[in-house]
Motif scaffolding. Structure first.
Motif, mmCIF file in Angstrom:
data_model
loop_
_atom_site.group_PDB
_atom_site.id
_atom_site.type_symbol
_atom_site.label_atom_id
_atom_site.label_comp_id
_atom_site.label_asym_id
_atom_site.label_seq_id
_atom_site.Cartn_x
_atom_site.Cartn_y
_atom_site.Cartn_z
ATOM 1 N N PHE A 175 10.385 -3.341 -21.978
ATOM 2 C CA PHE A 175 10.174 -4.706 -22.435
ATOM 3 C C PHE A 175 9.073 -5.342 -21.596
ATOM 4 O O PHE A 175 9.178 -5.398 -20.371
ATOM 5 N N ASP A 176 8.023 -5.827 -22.246
ATOM 6 C CA ASP A 176 6.988 -6.622 -21.587
ATOM 7 C C ASP A 176 7.204 -8.063 -22.031
ATOM 8 O O ASP A 176 7.108 -8.364 -23.230
ATOM 9 N N ALA A 177 7.523 -8.931 -21.090
ATOM 10 C CA ALA A 177 7.913 -10.299 -21.452
ATOM 11 C C ALA A 177 7.279 -11.324 -20.523
ATOM 12 O O ALA A 177 6.771 -10.992 -19.453
ATOM 13 N N LEU A 178 7.334 -12.578 -20.968
ATOM 14 C CA LEU A 178 6.919 -13.711 -20.147
ATOM 15 C C LEU A 178 8.161 -14.537 -19.829
ATOM 16 O O LEU A 178 8.899 -14.936 -20.740
ATOM 17 N N ILE A 179 8.392 -14.759 -18.528
ATOM 18 C CA ILE A 179 9.582 -15.486 -18.088
ATOM 19 C C ILE A 179 9.170 -16.620 -17.151
ATOM 20 O O ILE A 179 8.396 -16.419 -16.213
ATOM 21 N N ALA A 180 9.694 -17.803 -17.437
ATOM 22 C CA ALA A 180 9.540 -18.939 -16.523
ATOM 23 C C ALA A 180 10.736 -18.907 -15.581
ATOM 24 O O ALA A 180 11.871 -19.112 -16.006
ATOM 25 N N ALA A 181 10.490 -18.583 -14.318
ATOM 26 C CA ALA A 181 11.577 -18.373 -13.358
ATOM 27 C C ALA A 181 11.603 -19.484 -12.317
ATOM 28 O O ALA A 181 10.600 -19.730 -11.631
ATOM 29 N N VAL A 182 12.744 -20.143 -12.219
ATOM 30 C CA VAL A 182 12.910 -21.238 -11.258
ATOM 31 C C VAL A 182 14.273 -21.094 -10.585
ATOM 32 O O VAL A 182 15.282 -20.883 -11.255
ATOM 33 N N ASN A 213 25.928 -17.472 -5.985
ATOM 34 C CA ASN A 213 26.856 -18.606 -5.878
ATOM 35 C C ASN A 213 27.156 -18.935 -4.420
ATOM 36 O O ASN A 213 27.258 -20.105 -4.034
ATOM 37 N N GLU A 214 27.299 -17.889 -3.607
ATOM 38 C CA GLU A 214 27.596 -18.099 -2.189
ATOM 39 C C GLU A 214 26.445 -18.835 -1.497
ATOM 40 O O GLU A 214 26.669 -19.639 -0.588
ATOM 41 N N ALA A 215 25.228 -18.549 -1.931
ATOM 42 C CA ALA A 215 24.062 -19.203 -1.341
ATOM 43 C C ALA A 215 23.845 -20.600 -1.914
ATOM 44 O O ALA A 215 22.956 -21.329 -1.454
ATOM 45 N N GLY A 216 24.628 -20.960 -2.918
ATOM 46 C CA GLY A 216 24.472 -22.279 -3.529
ATOM 47 C C GLY A 216 23.232 -22.406 -4.384
ATOM 48 O O GLY A 216 22.694 -23.507 -4.551
ATOM 49 N N GLU A 217 22.785 -21.285 -4.924
ATOM 50 C CA GLU A 217 21.560 -21.286 -5.724
ATOM 51 C C GLU A 217 21.873 -21.209 -7.212
ATOM 52 O O GLU A 217 22.857 -20.589 -7.633
ATOM 53 N N VAL A 218 21.020 -21.818 -8.006
ATOM 54 C CA VAL A 218 21.164 -21.827 -9.467
ATOM 55 C C VAL A 218 19.845 -21.385 -10.082
ATOM 56 O O VAL A 218 18.776 -21.877 -9.692
ATOM 57 N N LEU A 219 19.924 -20.458 -11.029
ATOM 58 C CA LEU A 219 18.726 -20.003 -11.721
ATOM 59 C C LEU A 219 18.499 -20.875 -12.954
ATOM 60 O O LEU A 219 19.393 -21.055 -13.777
ATOM 61 N N GLY A 247 25.294 -16.908 -15.052
ATOM 62 C CA GLY A 247 26.464 -16.424 -14.320
ATOM 63 C C GLY A 247 27.660 -16.205 -15.222
ATOM 64 O O GLY A 247 28.806 -16.269 -14.763
ATOM 65 N N ASP A 248 27.428 -15.935 -16.494
ATOM 66 C CA ASP A 248 28.503 -15.757 -17.471
ATOM 67 C C ASP A 248 28.927 -14.290 -17.499
ATOM 68 O O ASP A 248 28.481 -13.509 -18.343
ATOM 69 N N GLU A 249 29.828 -13.911 -16.591
ATOM 70 C CA GLU A 249 30.268 -12.518 -16.506
ATOM 71 C C GLU A 249 31.114 -12.110 -17.708
ATOM 72 O O GLU A 249 31.127 -10.939 -18.096
ATOM 73 N N ALA A 250 31.810 -13.047 -18.318
ATOM 74 C CA ALA A 250 32.626 -12.732 -19.493
ATOM 75 C C ALA A 250 31.738 -12.261 -20.644
ATOM 76 O O ALA A 250 32.063 -11.293 -21.336
ATOM 77 N N ALA A 251 30.610 -12.933 -20.852
ATOM 78 C CA ALA A 251 29.684 -12.534 -21.913
ATOM 79 C C ALA A 251 29.049 -11.188 -21.601
ATOM 80 O O ALA A 251 28.845 -10.369 -22.501
ATOM 81 N N LEU A 252 28.758 -10.943 -20.330
ATOM 82 C CA LEU A 252 28.124 -9.687 -19.946
ATOM 83 C C LEU A 252 29.026 -8.488 -20.197
ATOM 84 O O LEU A 252 28.537 -7.390 -20.501
ATOM 85 N N VAL A 295 13.977 -27.681 -6.679
ATOM 86 C CA VAL A 295 13.320 -26.391 -6.872
ATOM 87 C C VAL A 295 12.984 -25.784 -5.509
ATOM 88 O O VAL A 295 12.296 -26.405 -4.694
ATOM 89 N N ILE A 296 13.490 -24.576 -5.268
ATOM 90 C CA ILE A 296 13.214 -23.909 -3.998
ATOM 91 C C ILE A 296 12.343 -22.663 -4.193
ATOM 92 O O ILE A 296 11.844 -22.084 -3.226
ATOM 93 N N ALA A 297 12.177 -22.237 -5.444
ATOM 94 C CA ALA A 297 11.309 -21.091 -5.739
ATOM 95 C C ALA A 297 10.933 -21.135 -7.207
ATOM 96 O O ALA A 297 11.688 -21.629 -8.044
ATOM 97 N N GLY A 298 9.717 -20.627 -7.498
ATOM 98 C CA GLY A 298 9.279 -20.561 -8.883
ATOM 99 C C GLY A 298 8.610 -21.839 -9.346
ATOM 100 O O GLY A 298 8.351 -22.765 -8.570
#
Length: 214
Positions: A163-170, A129-135, A104-109, A178-181
């Motif tokens: 880009f073909d990549a492998l991502i661990a998503a939680v 953020n509104e949903a209270g979720e964290v990646l 959630g670093d919009e300044a870096a983006l 943990v609610i997903a991933g």
């Protein structure tokens, strides 16, 4: 006296050799590959992809055939453009943009993406953020990066990369549950990103201008 002069000559020679190695770094170097279990996240670029003044010929062409005319046009317009180093930088930018979005670093983006892409990312971060979720995501590895398109209109250059990549998503809730991933499994992802830059401008950085899925 001769011994002192000789030591001074040796020190000067070593200093010159050291500069010849360190003075040529572009900021896009990748660390030596490690076994899968020891892989670590390489240091990201401080900004978006930068042009380079030291072209080098890749051993294997990192682009599809239909991208070659556009790449040749970009090189003709800006002879310092280096395809291999651009692709190295694009992979570092891919990692840095994903990690900034996940955090959630919009300044870096803002330094890495075009304005409209930044707004889209910002909206997604606000909804999260509104949903209270964290990646709690992690880019495990980039398995393949290939330039699939390139174009030049006037001074505006665009290069598209798959880009073909492998991502661990939680996804976690506000309490850290943990609610997903999964924390142990990585999923294959296939992203198509386009980077843009105005050639010969004062800003040397390529910025993400469009995203899609393959």
């Amino acid at each position: 006296m001769f011994y002192i002069v000789l030591l001074a000559m040796v020190a000067a020679f070593l200093a010159l050799r050291l500069y010849s190695v360190l003075g040529k770094r572009t900021g896009h170097e990748q660390p030596l590959p490690k076994p899968a279990e020891e892989r670590v996240v390489p240091a990201p670029l401080p900004r978006a992809i930068e042009k380079t003044s030291e072209p080098r010929e890749p051993a294997i062409k990192p682009f599809e055939g239909n991208a070659e005319p556009g790449i040749r046009a970009i090189i003709a317009a800006e002879p310092g453009f280096d395809v291999a180093r651009f692709l190295d930088g694009a992979q570092a930018a891919y990692r840095m943009i994903l990690e900034s979005f996940w955090k959630g670093d919009e300044a870096a983006l803002r330094d890495l993406v075009a304005a409209d892409v930044g707004r889209a990312f910002g909206d997604a971060i606000a909804q999260r953020n509104e949903a209270g979720e964290v990646l709690d995501n992690r880019l495990v590895s980039i398995e393949r990066a290939m330039i699939t398109g390139a174009s030049l209109q006037g001074k505006d250059a665009r290069i598209t990369i798959r880009f073909d990549a492998l991502i661990a998503a939680v996804t976690r809730d506000a309490e850290g549950n943990v609610i997903a991933g999964s924390t142990s499994d990585a999923v294959e992802t296939h992203d198509v990103w386009t980077f843009a830059r105005t050639l010969r401008s004062s800003d040397p950085n390529w910025k993400l201008s469009d995203t899609d899925e393959a």
